[in-house]
Motif scaffolding. Sequence first.
Motif, PDB file in Angstrom:
ATOM      1  N   LYS A 124      -4.651  -0.509  13.512  1.00 61.08           N
ATOM      2  CA  LYS A 124      -4.576   0.768  14.210  1.00 61.08           C
ATOM      3  C   LYS A 124      -4.362   1.817  13.254  1.00 61.08           C
ATOM      4  CE  LYS A 124      -1.529  -0.377  17.245  1.00 61.08           C
ATOM      5  NZ  LYS A 124      -0.618  -0.382  18.203  1.00 61.08           N
ATOM      6  N   LYS A 125      -4.672   3.126  13.437  1.00 59.62           N
ATOM      7  CA  LYS A 125      -4.400   4.201  12.635  1.00 59.62           C
ATOM      8  C   LYS A 125      -3.088   4.400  12.229  1.00 59.62           C
ATOM      9  CE  LYS A 125      -5.666   8.989  12.008  1.00 59.62           C
ATOM     10  NZ  LYS A 125      -4.929  10.274  12.499  1.00 59.62           N
ATOM     11  N   ASP A 126      -2.287   4.222  13.104  1.00 57.06           N
ATOM     12  CA  ASP A 126      -0.668   4.598  12.758  1.00 57.06           C
ATOM     13  C   ASP A 126      -0.258   3.268  11.930  1.00 57.06           C
ATOM     14  OD1 ASP A 126      -0.859   2.656  15.297  1.00 57.06           O
ATOM     15  OD2 ASP A 126       1.130   3.449  16.018  1.00 57.06           O
ATOM     16  N   ILE A 127      -0.616   2.251  12.265  1.00 53.85           N
ATOM     17  CA  ILE A 127      -0.124   0.942  11.389  1.00 53.85           C
ATOM     18  C   ILE A 127      -0.595   1.206   9.856  1.00 53.85           C
ATOM     19  CG2 ILE A 127      -0.388  -1.481  10.937  1.00 53.85           C
ATOM     20  CD1 ILE A 127       1.484  -0.562  13.236  1.00 53.85           C
ATOM     21  N   PHE A 128      -1.964   1.537   9.665  1.00 44.07           N
ATOM     22  CA  PHE A 128      -2.559   1.945   8.313  1.00 44.07           C
ATOM     23  C   PHE A 128      -1.723   2.868   7.600  1.00 44.07           C
ATOM     24  CE2 PHE A 128      -5.044   4.370   5.626  1.00 44.07           C
ATOM     25  CZ  PHE A 128      -5.854   3.371   4.967  1.00 44.07           C
ATOM     26  N   GLU A 129      -1.410   3.937   8.467  1.00 43.54           N
ATOM     27  CA  GLU A 129      -0.657   5.147   7.995  1.00 43.54           C
ATOM     28  C   GLU A 129       0.698   4.870   7.577  1.00 43.54           C
ATOM     29  OE1 GLU A 129      -1.315   8.363  10.676  1.00 43.54           O
ATOM     30  OE2 GLU A 129      -3.387   8.669   9.975  1.00 43.54           O
ATOM     31  N   GLY A 130       1.241   4.006   8.334  1.00 43.79           N
ATOM     32  CA  GLY A 130       2.718   3.597   8.217  1.00 43.79           C
ATOM     33  C   GLY A 130       2.773   2.827   6.835  1.00 43.79           C
ATOM     34  N   LEU A 131       2.107   1.760   6.590  1.00 45.23           N
ATOM     35  CA  LEU A 131       2.002   0.786   5.472  1.00 45.23           C
ATOM     36  C   LEU A 131       1.743   1.958   4.249  1.00 45.23           C
ATOM     37  CD1 LEU A 131      -0.472  -2.130   6.410  1.00 45.23           C
ATOM     38  CD2 LEU A 131       2.223  -2.174   5.823  1.00 45.23           C
ATOM     39  N   THR A 132       0.837   3.035   4.231  1.00 42.74           N
ATOM     40  CA  THR A 132       0.651   4.015   3.387  1.00 42.74           C
ATOM     41  C   THR A 132       1.947   4.405   2.808  1.00 42.74           C
ATOM     42  OG1 THR A 132      -1.663   3.888   4.062  1.00 42.74           O
ATOM     43  CG2 THR A 132      -0.910   5.739   2.320  1.00 42.74           C
ATOM     44  N   VAL A 133       2.625   5.316   3.941  1.00 39.58           N
ATOM     45  CA  VAL A 133       3.741   5.742   3.518  1.00 39.58           C
ATOM     46  C   VAL A 133       4.689   4.975   2.947  1.00 39.58           C
ATOM     47  CG1 VAL A 133       5.957   6.704   4.638  1.00 39.58           C
ATOM     48  CG2 VAL A 133       3.535   7.421   5.563  1.00 39.58           C
ATOM     49  N   ILE A 134       5.061   3.697   3.282  1.00 40.54           N
ATOM     50  CA  ILE A 134       5.964   2.647   2.725  1.00 40.54           C
ATOM     51  C   ILE A 134       5.512   2.391   1.387  1.00 40.54           C
ATOM     52  CG2 ILE A 134       6.762   0.350   2.766  1.00 40.54           C
ATOM     53  CD1 ILE A 134       6.867   0.610   5.954  1.00 40.54           C
ATOM     54  N   LEU A 135       4.121   2.060   1.016  1.00 41.00           N
ATOM     55  CA  LEU A 135       3.809   1.502  -0.264  1.00 41.00           C
ATOM     56  C   LEU A 135       3.555   2.881  -1.199  1.00 41.00           C
ATOM     57  CD1 LEU A 135       0.847  -0.698   0.958  1.00 41.00           C
ATOM     58  CD2 LEU A 135       2.854  -1.481  -0.215  1.00 41.00           C
ATOM     59  N   LYS A 136       3.390   4.067  -0.747  1.00 41.39           N
ATOM     60  CA  LYS A 136       3.522   5.246  -1.820  1.00 41.39           C
ATOM     61  C   LYS A 136       4.843   5.430  -2.162  1.00 41.39           C
ATOM     62  CE  LYS A 136      -0.989   7.610  -0.806  1.00 41.39           C
ATOM     63  NZ  LYS A 136      -1.442   8.790  -0.523  1.00 41.39           N
ATOM     64  N   ASN A 137       5.710   5.133  -1.230  1.00 43.61           N
ATOM     65  CA  ASN A 137       7.145   5.357  -1.603  1.00 43.61           C
ATOM     66  C   ASN A 137       7.570   4.528  -2.690  1.00 43.61           C
ATOM     67  OD1 ASN A 137      10.008   6.346  -1.222  1.00 43.61           O
ATOM     68  ND2 ASN A 137      10.281   4.373  -0.320  1.00 43.61           N
ATOM     69  N   ILE A 138       7.149   3.196  -2.507  1.00 39.76           N
ATOM     70  CA  ILE A 138       7.566   2.340  -3.600  1.00 39.76           C
ATOM     71  C   ILE A 138       6.852   2.595  -4.799  1.00 39.76           C
ATOM     72  CG2 ILE A 138       7.705  -0.328  -4.074  1.00 39.76           C
ATOM     73  CD1 ILE A 138       7.745  -0.580  -0.946  1.00 39.76           C
ATOM     74  N   ARG A 139       5.645   2.964  -4.773  1.00 43.70           N
ATOM     75  CA  ARG A 139       4.967   3.266  -6.040  1.00 43.70           C
ATOM     76  C   ARG A 139       5.410   4.296  -6.673  1.00 43.70           C
ATOM     77  NH1 ARG A 139       3.249   1.837  -9.885  1.00 43.70           N
ATOM     78  NH2 ARG A 139       1.150   2.404 -10.610  1.00 43.70           N
ATOM     79  N   SER A 140       5.946   5.430  -5.806  1.00 43.15           N
ATOM     80  CA  SER A 140       6.315   6.582  -6.522  1.00 43.15           C
ATOM     81  C   SER A 140       7.651   6.117  -7.630  1.00 43.15           C
ATOM     82  CB  SER A 140       6.780   7.710  -5.617  1.00 43.15           C
ATOM     83  OG  SER A 140       8.069   7.289  -4.898  1.00 43.15           O
ATOM     84  N   LEU A 141       8.342   5.170  -7.332  1.00 42.04           N
ATOM     85  CA  LEU A 141       9.432   4.688  -8.236  1.00 42.04           C
ATOM     86  C   LEU A 141       8.817   4.282  -9.695  1.00 42.04           C
ATOM     87  CD1 LEU A 141      11.389   2.824  -5.202  1.00 42.04           C
ATOM     88  CD2 LEU A 141      11.725   5.319  -6.142  1.00 42.04           C
ATOM     89  N   GLY A 142       7.686   4.299  -9.888  1.00 43.48           N
ATOM     90  CA  GLY A 142       7.167   3.612 -11.057  1.00 43.48           C
ATOM     91  C   GLY A 142       7.175   2.145 -11.387  1.00 43.48           C
ATOM     92  N   LYS A 143       7.424   1.503 -10.062  1.00 45.65           N
ATOM     93  CA  LYS A 143       7.609  -0.070 -10.503  1.00 45.65           C
ATOM     94  C   LYS A 143       6.310  -0.795  -9.951  1.00 45.65           C
ATOM     95  CE  LYS A 143      12.331  -0.032 -11.058  1.00 45.65           C
ATOM     96  NZ  LYS A 143      12.802  -0.172 -12.420  1.00 45.65           N
ATOM     97  N   ALA A 144       6.064  -1.834 -10.614  1.00 47.02           N
ATOM     98  CA  ALA A 144       4.878  -2.578 -10.320  1.00 47.02           C
ATOM     99  C   ALA A 144       5.057  -2.921  -8.968  1.00 47.02           C
ATOM    100  CB  ALA A 144       4.978  -3.949 -11.048  1.00 47.02           C
ATOM    101  N   VAL A 145       3.744  -3.093  -8.054  1.00 40.97           N
ATOM    102  CA  VAL A 145       3.704  -3.289  -6.759  1.00 40.97           C
ATOM    103  C   VAL A 145       2.553  -4.454  -6.689  1.00 40.97           C
ATOM    104  CG1 VAL A 145       3.264  -2.582  -4.426  1.00 40.97           C
ATOM    105  CG2 VAL A 145       4.693  -1.270  -6.020  1.00 40.97           C
ATOM    106  N   ILE A 146       3.083  -5.613  -6.330  1.00 42.48           N
ATOM    107  CA  ILE A 146       1.964  -6.806  -6.046  1.00 42.48           C
ATOM    108  C   ILE A 146       2.076  -6.912  -4.526  1.00 42.48           C
ATOM    109  CG2 ILE A 146       1.301  -9.308  -6.472  1.00 42.48           C
ATOM    110  CD1 ILE A 146       1.460  -7.294  -8.817  1.00 42.48           C
ATOM    111  N   ILE A 147       0.687  -6.737  -3.950  1.00 38.13           N
ATOM    112  CA  ILE A 147       0.594  -6.790  -2.258  1.00 38.13           C
ATOM    113  C   ILE A 147       0.214  -8.389  -1.952  1.00 38.13           C
ATOM    114  CG2 ILE A 147      -0.560  -6.321  -0.251  1.00 38.13           C
ATOM    115  CD1 ILE A 147      -0.473  -3.358  -1.560  1.00 38.13           C
ATOM    116  N   ASN A 148       0.876  -9.068  -1.374  1.00 34.91           N
ATOM    117  CA  ASN A 148       0.491 -10.436  -0.915  1.00 34.91           C
ATOM    118  C   ASN A 148       0.109 -10.276   0.638  1.00 34.91           C
ATOM    119  OD1 ASN A 148       0.321 -13.248  -0.996  1.00 34.91           O
ATOM    120  ND2 ASN A 148       2.171 -13.095   0.257  1.00 34.91           N
ATOM    121  N   GLY A 149      -0.809 -10.797   1.161  1.00 33.43           N
ATOM    122  CA  GLY A 149      -1.042 -10.847   2.589  1.00 33.43           C
ATOM    123  C   GLY A 149      -1.477  -9.201   3.044  1.00 33.43           C
TER     124      GLY A 149
END
Length: 170
Positions: A124-149
Amino acid sequence: DGAEKYIVLIGEDPEITEKLSDIDLLVIDAEYFSPNDIARLRENGIREIYSYINIGSIESFRSYDTDFEKYTLGAYENWPEEKWIDVSAPEWQACTASRVDSLVQKGVDGFFIDNCDVYYYAPKKDIFEGLTVILKNIRSLGKAVIINGGDTYVTAYQERYGSAEDIMTG
């Protein structure tokens, strides 16, 4: 990343720190490790340390699981201790950001993100957008991000935005 020798040890406790040395990349569940444990791993020759973090489901053995029961979406098949979580809930996003900040303060170099396939479970759109918010926040810290699953989510993200560099490094 170029890591030639890597080990994924999710479910291990800090006692493992004394048994590990000379590893390019180590993935642990750093929630259970202290900053001193992380420092000791580095002293033993661990070059990069990533922490496992589950963002798409809650796990019954985590200290915060009951706080988010009202946001669960359903049972996680074959994982009886987990339930899918509504990643669009601002409270879950704030909890995840707080967990990530705590792990960064412990000294991790990156994150091994699990259960972005909540979008496969609930596309669903809200799930897509929720993941995006969480992942962009993590990426904004300048750390590596490996997605599993999360192939369904990552594919949809790349189709929408042309690249996934702002949400992940691998």
